[in-house]
Design an enzyme around this catalytic site. Structure first.
Site, mmCIF file in Angstrom:
data_model
loop_
_atom_site.group_PDB
_atom_site.id
_atom_site.type_symbol
_atom_site.label_atom_id
_atom_site.label_comp_id
_atom_site.label_asym_id
_atom_site.label_seq_id
_atom_site.Cartn_x
_atom_site.Cartn_y
_atom_site.Cartn_z
ATOM 1 N N CYS A 126 -2.053 -0.614 7.417
ATOM 2 C CA CYS A 126 -1.284 0.628 7.337
ATOM 3 C C CYS A 126 -1.459 1.459 8.606
ATOM 4 O O CYS A 126 -0.520 2.113 9.057
ATOM 5 C CB CYS A 126 -1.676 1.423 6.091
ATOM 6 S SG CYS A 126 -1.137 0.616 4.556
ATOM 7 N N GLU B 202 0.773 3.975 1.831
ATOM 8 C CA GLU B 202 1.234 4.441 3.141
ATOM 9 C C GLU B 202 2.432 3.621 3.616
ATOM 10 O O GLU B 202 3.408 4.167 4.130
ATOM 11 C CB GLU B 202 0.093 4.346 4.167
ATOM 12 C CG GLU B 202 -1.140 5.126 3.797
ATOM 13 C CD GLU B 202 -2.154 4.340 2.977
ATOM 14 O OE1 GLU B 202 -3.327 4.737 2.956
ATOM 15 O OE2 GLU B 202 -1.787 3.325 2.347
ATOM 16 N N HIS C 52 0.822 -1.209 0.000
ATOM 17 C CA HIS C 52 0.000 0.000 0.000
ATOM 18 C C HIS C 52 0.859 1.264 0.000
ATOM 19 O O HIS C 52 2.018 1.249 0.444
ATOM 20 C CB HIS C 52 -0.933 0.004 1.205
ATOM 21 C CG HIS C 52 -2.044 -0.981 1.083
ATOM 22 N ND1 HIS C 52 -3.019 -1.118 2.034
ATOM 23 C CD2 HIS C 52 -2.347 -1.898 0.117
ATOM 24 C CE1 HIS C 52 -3.882 -2.061 1.671
ATOM 25 N NE2 HIS C 52 -3.480 -2.553 0.507
ATOM 26 N N CYS D 140 -5.916 1.534 5.489
ATOM 27 C CA CYS D 140 -6.506 0.290 5.990
ATOM 28 C C CYS D 140 -5.952 0.004 7.389
ATOM 29 O O CYS D 140 -5.066 0.712 7.873
ATOM 30 C CB CYS D 140 -6.174 -0.868 5.043
ATOM 31 S SG CYS D 140 -4.429 -1.361 5.094
#
Length: 165
Positions: free
Chosen positions: A106, A79, A77, A103
């Site tokens: 993260c 992040e 992801h 999410c």
């Protein structure tokens, strides 16, 4: 009253997160993230994509089907990429600008690094359990969370069009 001819820090950093998201090859979801320290210096950027140095032809971009035949087990992801690729190790009190609400996975990384704030554009998954878990993580760790309302891109570009040669 004359319109301002400069971007706020929030607009600036989210704009960079938006442009960073365009590096993603994901055909269905382009997400970008920018980490900023207390002095408003960018210390990390990331976008969603397969693991570094991977031969991408071995992995699917699909969202449906057997789990191992979707993108989900292989994509890092935005992040997480921003944290992993940051130029400094101590991210305490940094802010992260993300085009999509983080999410739960993260959120764990963000909380573990002791960020002070998460600023995001979209929370399209607000009804999903992983979103609710992320909210709980941020609340339990005292991380501020706020959604940024940007003016439409056309409005921003119109403001600055007189400066473009």
């Amino acid at each position: 009253m004359e319109k301002l001819t400069y971007l706020s820090w929030d607009e600036y950093f989210m704009g960079i997160a938006l442009f960073t998201s365009l590096r993603s090859k994901d055909p269905s979801s382009k997400v970008g993230a920018v980490i900023v320290n207390e002095e408003n210096h960018i210390v990390g950027t990331g976008y969603n994509g397969f693991v570094a140095r991977a031969d991408e032809s071995h992995f699917p971009w699909g969202r449906d089907g057997e789990w191992l035949e979707t993108k989900y087990p292989y994509v890092v992801h935005a992040e997480a990429n921003a944290i992993l690729n940051s130029t400094i190790n101590d991210l305490r009190n940094c802010r992260i600008y993300a085009t999509l609400f983080p999410c739960n996975e993260c959120a764990k990384h963000i909380a573990q690094k002791k960020f002070s704030e998460v600023i995001y554009l979209s929370d399209k998954h607000h009804d999903k359990d992983f979103h609710k878990a992320a909210v709980a993580i941020f609340k339990a760790t005292g991380i501020k969370v706020r959604q940024l309302e940007l003016p439409p891109l056309r409005e921003i570009l119109a403001t600055f069009s007189k400066f473009i040669p």
